[in-house]
Design an enzyme around this catalytic site. Structure first.
Site, mmCIF file in Angstrom:
data_model
loop_
_atom_site.group_PDB
_atom_site.id
_atom_site.type_symbol
_atom_site.label_atom_id
_atom_site.label_comp_id
_atom_site.label_asym_id
_atom_site.label_seq_id
_atom_site.Cartn_x
_atom_site.Cartn_y
_atom_site.Cartn_z
ATOM 1 N N SER A 148 37.656 27.121 35.339
ATOM 2 C CA SER A 148 36.763 28.001 36.089
ATOM 3 C C SER A 148 35.316 27.621 35.832
ATOM 4 C CB SER A 148 36.967 29.458 35.671
ATOM 5 O OG SER A 148 35.977 30.301 36.235
ATOM 6 N N TYR A 163 37.744 35.348 29.152
ATOM 7 C CA TYR A 163 38.148 34.458 30.249
ATOM 8 C C TYR A 163 37.384 33.142 30.174
ATOM 9 C CZ TYR A 163 39.010 32.965 35.093
ATOM 10 O OH TYR A 163 39.354 32.256 36.215
#
Length: 257
Positions: A148, A163
């Site tokens: 990401s 995350y």
């Protein structure tokens, strides 16, 4: 020992393939169109089977939908045993499954931290390790994992610290593993999406949220699952054998390096 020929009969394992709006389903459909057999893995068995059924009906390739909690080693082993028994040899892995976490750092619980790492990095380890030996033995394989932009810029998209940390760990895993298995004909790469209109962003994006996200981009739109799936398809294919240890940014210019 590496082999130079790309097998005609080959299977791709796609984790997180059940979500109707997800990158995993888009990858499964694109790879099936290219002639791959597809093993669609998802924690939701019915959703995995729906994807597999759609793949088979639309493209006429062998497809199998299997329930797998990738954070559970035994669940991964059980799913892999079915895949290996029922489909062609596994040549590709698309590690797509993931969970988000918008919880601010000072409000994080240990349980939330562990939940995010269990799926986003521990699960990728279980799946990749389970299928890697066969790739090494046959001298051909492709692994692509979804990281990401949050890992590269320190959050700021939707999810926060756990995350970003887990997705950064995935980039380190990708680079180190690429070094270990490259001589065996196996490539290992990552894609790093920016804002993509999927449910991992907290549900379907409103027009207002899309406009806010686009303000930080070079291109004038939020990304789609097919934007990401197209790059994964290339990295899993026969033309990408000289690319390994790389991170492909699919982020609309959110990060330019």
């Amino acid at each position: 020992m590496a082999t130079t020929s790309f097998p005609t009969e080959r299977t791709v394992v796609v984790t997180g393939a059940g979500s109707e709006r997800g990158i995993g389903r888009a990858v499964a459909l694109r790879l099936a169109r290219s002639g791959w057999s597809v093993a669609a893995l998802d924690i939701d068995e019915a959703a995995a089977q729906r994807t597999a059924r759609e793949v088979g009906e639309r493209f006429g390739v062998p497809a199998l939908g299997v329930a797998a909690d990738i954070a559970d080693e035994h669940s991964v082993d059980d799913a892999a045993a079915r895949v290996e028994a029922e489909l062609a040899p596994v040549v590709g892995i698309a590690n797509v499954a993931g969970v988000s976490s918008p919880v601010p750092f000072l409000e994080l619980t240990t349980q939330e931290w562990d939940r995010v790492f269990d799926v986003n990095i521990r699960g990728q380890f279980f799946v990749t390790r389970r299928f890697m030996q066969g790739m090494v033995d046959r001298g051909i394989g492709r692994v692509v994992s979804v990281s990401s932009a949050s890992a590269q810029r320190g959050g700021g998209v939707y999810s926060k610290v756990p995350y970003s940390a887990a997705k950064a760990a995935l980039l380190g895993m990708t680079r180190a593993l690429a070094r270990e298995v490259g001589k065996n004909g196996v490539t290992v790469n990552a894609v790093s999406p920016g804002p993509i209109d999927t449910d991992i962003m907290g549900g379907a994006l409103s027009e207002e949220r899309k406009a806010d996200m686009v303000a930080d981009l070079v291109v004038d739109r939020v990304g789609t699952v097919d934007d990401v799936a197209a790059v994964i398809e290339f990295l899993l294919g026969p033309d990408s054998g000289y690319i390994t240890g790389a991170t492909y940014n699919v982020n609309g210019g959110l990060i330019i390096d």
